[in-house]
Design a protein around this motif. Structure first.
Motif, mmCIF file in Angstrom:
data_model
loop_
_atom_site.group_PDB
_atom_site.id
_atom_site.type_symbol
_atom_site.label_atom_id
_atom_site.label_comp_id
_atom_site.label_asym_id
_atom_site.label_seq_id
_atom_site.Cartn_x
_atom_site.Cartn_y
_atom_site.Cartn_z
ATOM 1 N N PHE A 80 0.810 -1.221 0.000
ATOM 2 C CA PHE A 80 0.000 0.000 0.000
ATOM 3 C C PHE A 80 0.842 1.269 0.000
ATOM 4 N N ASP A 81 2.146 1.125 -0.063
ATOM 5 C CA ASP A 81 3.049 2.263 -0.126
ATOM 6 C C ASP A 81 3.038 2.799 -1.554
ATOM 7 N N GLU A 82 2.745 4.088 -1.692
ATOM 8 C CA GLU A 82 2.638 4.683 -3.033
ATOM 9 C C GLU A 82 3.930 4.575 -3.836
ATOM 10 N N SER A 83 5.072 4.470 -3.175
ATOM 11 C CA SER A 83 6.345 4.386 -3.893
ATOM 12 C C SER A 83 6.765 2.936 -4.156
ATOM 13 N N SER A 84 5.972 1.983 -3.728
ATOM 14 C CA SER A 84 6.311 0.574 -3.894
ATOM 15 C C SER A 84 6.057 0.118 -5.332
ATOM 16 N N ALA A 85 6.913 -0.768 -5.794
ATOM 17 C CA ALA A 85 6.730 -1.368 -7.112
ATOM 18 C C ALA A 85 5.845 -2.613 -7.035
ATOM 19 N N GLU A 86 5.496 -3.033 -5.812
ATOM 20 C CA GLU A 86 4.633 -4.196 -5.613
ATOM 21 C C GLU A 86 3.226 -3.887 -6.121
ATOM 22 N N GLY A 87 2.602 -4.855 -6.737
ATOM 23 C CA GLY A 87 1.218 -4.689 -7.162
ATOM 24 C C GLY A 87 0.288 -4.689 -5.955
ATOM 25 N N VAL A 88 -0.812 -3.967 -6.059
ATOM 26 C CA VAL A 88 -1.788 -3.924 -4.973
ATOM 27 C C VAL A 88 -2.646 -5.182 -5.076
ATOM 28 N N PRO A 89 -2.641 -6.029 -4.046
ATOM 29 C CA PRO A 89 -3.352 -7.302 -4.129
ATOM 30 C C PRO A 89 -4.864 -7.132 -4.072
ATOM 31 N N SER A 90 -5.544 -8.076 -4.684
ATOM 32 C CA SER A 90 -7.003 -8.086 -4.630
ATOM 33 C C SER A 90 -7.456 -8.430 -3.211
ATOM 34 N N PRO A 91 -8.519 -7.796 -2.745
ATOM 35 C CA PRO A 91 -9.048 -8.135 -1.429
ATOM 36 C C PRO A 91 -9.929 -9.387 -1.439
ATOM 37 N N CYS A 92 -10.144 -9.982 -2.608
ATOM 38 C CA CYS A 92 -11.028 -11.139 -2.718
ATOM 39 C C CYS A 92 -10.502 -12.304 -1.886
ATOM 40 N N ILE A 93 -11.400 -12.913 -1.100
ATOM 41 C CA ILE A 93 -11.049 -14.100 -0.312
ATOM 42 C C ILE A 93 -11.927 -15.288 -0.716
ATOM 43 N N SER A 94 -12.551 -15.198 -1.888
ATOM 44 C CA SER A 94 -13.399 -16.253 -2.446
ATOM 45 C C SER A 94 -14.607 -16.590 -1.567
ATOM 46 N N VAL A 95 -15.128 -15.583 -0.889
ATOM 47 C CA VAL A 95 -16.396 -15.692 -0.165
ATOM 48 C C VAL A 95 -17.300 -14.664 -0.829
ATOM 49 N N CYS A 96 -17.888 -15.062 -1.934
ATOM 50 C CA CYS A 96 -18.610 -14.123 -2.791
ATOM 51 C C CYS A 96 -20.116 -14.199 -2.563
ATOM 52 N N ARG A 97 -20.584 -13.318 -1.707
ATOM 53 C CA ARG A 97 -22.029 -13.205 -1.474
ATOM 54 C C ARG A 97 -22.311 -11.775 -1.036
ATOM 55 N N LEU A 98 -23.483 -11.297 -1.406
ATOM 56 C CA LEU A 98 -23.851 -9.925 -1.073
ATOM 57 C C LEU A 98 -24.298 -9.804 0.373
ATOM 58 N N SER A 99 -24.024 -8.646 0.938
ATOM 59 C CA SER A 99 -24.492 -8.336 2.285
ATOM 60 C C SER A 99 -26.017 -8.370 2.299
ATOM 61 N N ALA A 100 -26.584 -8.406 3.486
ATOM 62 C CA ALA A 100 -28.046 -8.489 3.616
ATOM 63 C C ALA A 100 -28.762 -7.366 2.875
ATOM 64 N N ASP A 101 -28.158 -6.169 2.871
ATOM 65 C CA ASP A 101 -28.800 -5.045 2.175
ATOM 66 C C ASP A 101 -28.381 -4.941 0.704
ATOM 67 N N GLY A 102 -27.501 -5.855 0.249
ATOM 68 C CA GLY A 102 -27.113 -5.902 -1.163
ATOM 69 C C GLY A 102 -26.146 -4.830 -1.608
ATOM 70 N N THR A 103 -25.484 -4.160 -0.667
ATOM 71 C CA THR A 103 -24.616 -3.050 -1.058
ATOM 72 C C THR A 103 -23.157 -3.429 -1.256
ATOM 73 N N PHE A 104 -22.697 -4.535 -0.665
ATOM 74 C CA PHE A 104 -21.294 -4.923 -0.816
ATOM 75 C C PHE A 104 -21.148 -6.433 -0.605
ATOM 76 N N CYS A 105 -19.985 -6.946 -0.972
ATOM 77 C CA CYS A 105 -19.669 -8.361 -0.803
ATOM 78 C C CYS A 105 -19.313 -8.627 0.659
ATOM 79 N N ASP A 106 -19.888 -9.670 1.237
ATOM 80 C CA ASP A 106 -19.564 -10.042 2.621
ATOM 81 C C ASP A 106 -18.129 -10.532 2.772
ATOM 82 N N GLY A 107 -17.530 -11.030 1.708
ATOM 83 C CA GLY A 107 -16.167 -11.551 1.789
ATOM 84 C C GLY A 107 -15.101 -10.475 1.732
ATOM 85 N N CYS A 108 -15.198 -9.588 0.744
ATOM 86 C CA CYS A 108 -14.134 -8.595 0.535
ATOM 87 C C CYS A 108 -14.562 -7.164 0.859
ATOM 88 N N PHE A 109 -15.841 -6.953 1.126
ATOM 89 C CA PHE A 109 -16.387 -5.641 1.473
ATOM 90 C C PHE A 109 -16.398 -4.642 0.319
#
Length: 80
Positions: free
Chosen positions: A9-38
């Motif tokens: 997360f360092d702006e000067s880093s050459a590392e790629g920013v990793p995906s927050p996905c944790i393979s728990v793909c389902r919508l929150s109760a109100d349907g606004t975001f993924c319960d796994g990765c938010f």
């Protein structure tokens, strides 16, 4: 915290920013975001085409939704 320690997360880093996905793909109760990765459906949709700056911005928003600090503190900060 380990992602923060890896410099992803360092702006000067050459590392790629990793995906927050944790393979728990389902919508929150109100349907606004993924319960796994938010991420919203729009954030998931644009992720692949986003640069590192936008990916860090998405991480900041999902961290706020999830209730954790962003960028995460390094687990090595308090070591002498």
């Amino acid at each position: 915290m380990l992602l923060g320690a890896g410099g992803y997360f360092d702006e000067s880093s050459a590392e790629g920013v990793p995906s927050p996905c944790i393979s728990v793909c389902r919508l929150s109760a109100d349907g606004t975001f993924c319960d796994g990765c938010f991420r919203t459906l729009d954030e998931i949709r644009v992720w692949a085409g986003s640069d590192s700056t936008e990916r860090r911005a998405i991480w900041a928003r999902l961290a706020q939704r999830a209730g954790f600090e962003f960028p995460p503190p390094s687990p090595f900060e308090d070591l002498p």
